[in-house]
Design an enzyme around this catalytic site. Sequence first.
Site, short mmCIF file in Angstrom:
data_model
loop_
_atom_site.label_atom_id
_atom_site.label_comp_id
_atom_site.label_asym_id
_atom_site.label_seq_id
_atom_site.Cartn_x
_atom_site.Cartn_y
_atom_site.Cartn_z
N GLY A 59 0.83 -1.20 0.00
CA GLY A 59 0.00 0.00 0.00
C GLY A 59 0.86 1.24 0.00
O GLY A 59 2.05 1.16 0.33
N CYS A 86 5.21 -6.19 1.71
CA CYS A 86 5.59 -4.78 1.79
C CYS A 86 4.81 -4.07 2.89
O CYS A 86 5.03 -4.34 4.06
CB CYS A 86 5.40 -4.13 0.42
N TYR A 87 3.87 -3.18 2.56
CA TYR A 87 3.10 -2.53 3.61
C TYR A 87 2.42 -3.56 4.51
O TYR A 87 2.33 -3.38 5.73
CB TYR A 87 2.05 -1.59 2.99
N HIS A 175 8.25 -7.43 -3.55
CA HIS A 175 6.99 -7.81 -4.21
C HIS A 175 7.14 -9.11 -5.01
O HIS A 175 7.61 -9.08 -6.14
CB HIS A 175 6.54 -6.68 -5.14
N GLU A 177 4.84 -10.71 -6.39
CA GLU A 177 3.80 -10.81 -7.42
C GLU A 177 4.21 -10.22 -8.77
O GLU A 177 3.55 -10.45 -9.77
CB GLU A 177 2.51 -10.17 -6.92
N ASP A 233 -16.14 -11.32 -24.14
CA ASP A 233 -16.89 -11.43 -22.89
C ASP A 233 -18.36 -11.81 -23.11
O ASP A 233 -18.88 -12.71 -22.46
CB ASP A 233 -16.81 -10.11 -22.11
N LYS A 374 -9.51 -11.27 -17.44
CA LYS A 374 -9.68 -11.40 -18.89
C LYS A 374 -9.05 -12.66 -19.47
O LYS A 374 -9.65 -13.35 -20.28
CB LYS A 374 -9.07 -10.17 -19.57
#
Length: 518
Positions: A59, A86-87, A175, A177, A233, A374
């Site tokens: 964050g 992290c945060y 991070h 990710e 979609d 997606k």
Amino acid sequence: MTASLYKHKILILDFGSQYTQLIARRIREAQVYCEIHPYNLGLEKIKKFSPKGIVLSGGPLSVYDTNAPMPEEGVLDLGIPLLGICYGMQVLTHALGGVVARSVDREYGHAVITILDDTDLFHGLGQKGGEVVWMSHGDRIEKIPPGFTVLAQSKNSPIAAMADRSRKFYGVQFHPEVAHTPQGSKILSNFLFEICGCEPSWTMASFVRRTIKSLREQIGEERVICGISGGVDSSVTAVLLHKAVGRQLSCIFVDNGLLRRGETQEVMELFGKRYGMDLHLVDASEHFLKHLKGVTDPEQKRKIIGREFIRVFENKAKELGEVAYLAQGTLYPDVIESVSFKGPSATIKSHHNVGGLPSVMKLKLVEPLRELFKDEVRQVGTELGLPRELVMRQPFPGPGLAVRILGEITPERLEILRAADVIVLDEIRGAGLYEKVWQAFAVLLPIKTVGVMGDERTYENVIAVRIVDSLDAMTADWTRVPYEVLARISNRIINSVKGVNRVVYDISSKPPSTIEWE
Ligand code: XMP
């Protein structure tokens, strides 16, 4: 929350990081279902969701800020494994009696960590020379809370990772990710499988099976309508519903006269004939062109098209008789944006194709793709046997070619643009670039330029070619297409599209430009 169908789930509490969605993507890639919720999700809701593990995202704030976001009281006492990123790690530290050091400088970019303990979170890592990770933080951990040990360190962060194994609490300063942390997926997988004990069960095949079953239960004997646009979609939504409730589903395809060449026939062929859906084509081309006559302002065009779409769709729906549900292809990023950290106001979309429909039509909504990103929708499409050209189709704006014809929209100008568009896409496919670039298309400009053809002077239209790379359309860069491909596009358009004597290539990135020209 609709996730009761999945046994092993991870909860991501969002503290406002720009990377939160990436955490979810990585976890889902590891075939574990997860959901993102605001950092202050109530304890009862968390218990009801019953996650196997909780991730506290990063964050932008410091735990010392006045409005520093903190999880609800009691989250740390649930006995559920936790990973603070992290945060999120600073939240753990602050709440459990460690010390977070305030910092004025951000550490941003690549760093190398030395792994001191590769038992669980870093199992399989720890190569000589350290692991490359991505850091993006201001504050850092000065002192770990009681009960914790340090798992990794870097030059700037002596406590780059920590754990309290008795409570299964873990924290990483970097991070995992992001793609810049090459072993990040492995670290997250270790958390999911070794620490939380998840089983990988989130696959698109299981999604399809479970969704069809739950759609049947939800809809019962009622009727559903679904607007088909030819895009991924709405196509996947319609096919899922068709599999679930067959002829109780009626689809409406509005030809607004602003589609690309051959699109209407393709949709009718695929959904009407091959799938045998109850598909209703409304040819409203003349209606739309009449309302757009003389209109040149981009916003005005969009408004008219949105308004008339609702009108046409509603009229057709009325003809179909008693209907209880409207199916929509809402995706997970839209859902997160409206519930997550930033709150609903920060992210209202100005262009949602059928945004006005549900409220106008007073129908109950069914949104089978609400949980999906997606690329997961594309996988579901593949799973359902939709053709690859459709599954991998590039985005196409709701207002169609209207926002690619600058100035007035006339049948003649539409024909010029359609002819040029076919060539751009044909060459991009031929060069093997169609699935690599985000979008490739032609734009018809509202100016004429002088040229010479044979011995004659010409005074004709200009086509701009727009080809961009992007990950999510929020930012984009113009694609460095090989000159030969651009040359072929230009030659073919000028030689074969009547009314065009010049082709230019758009070399603007977004921001400050946008992808579409209007
Ligand atoms: P811009 O031009 O805003 O476009 O950079 C970002 C992405 O959104 C698509 N786009 C639309 N999609 N209805 C849509 O469904 C619209 O009105 C619309 N306008 C732009 C655009 O093609 C790009 O992928």
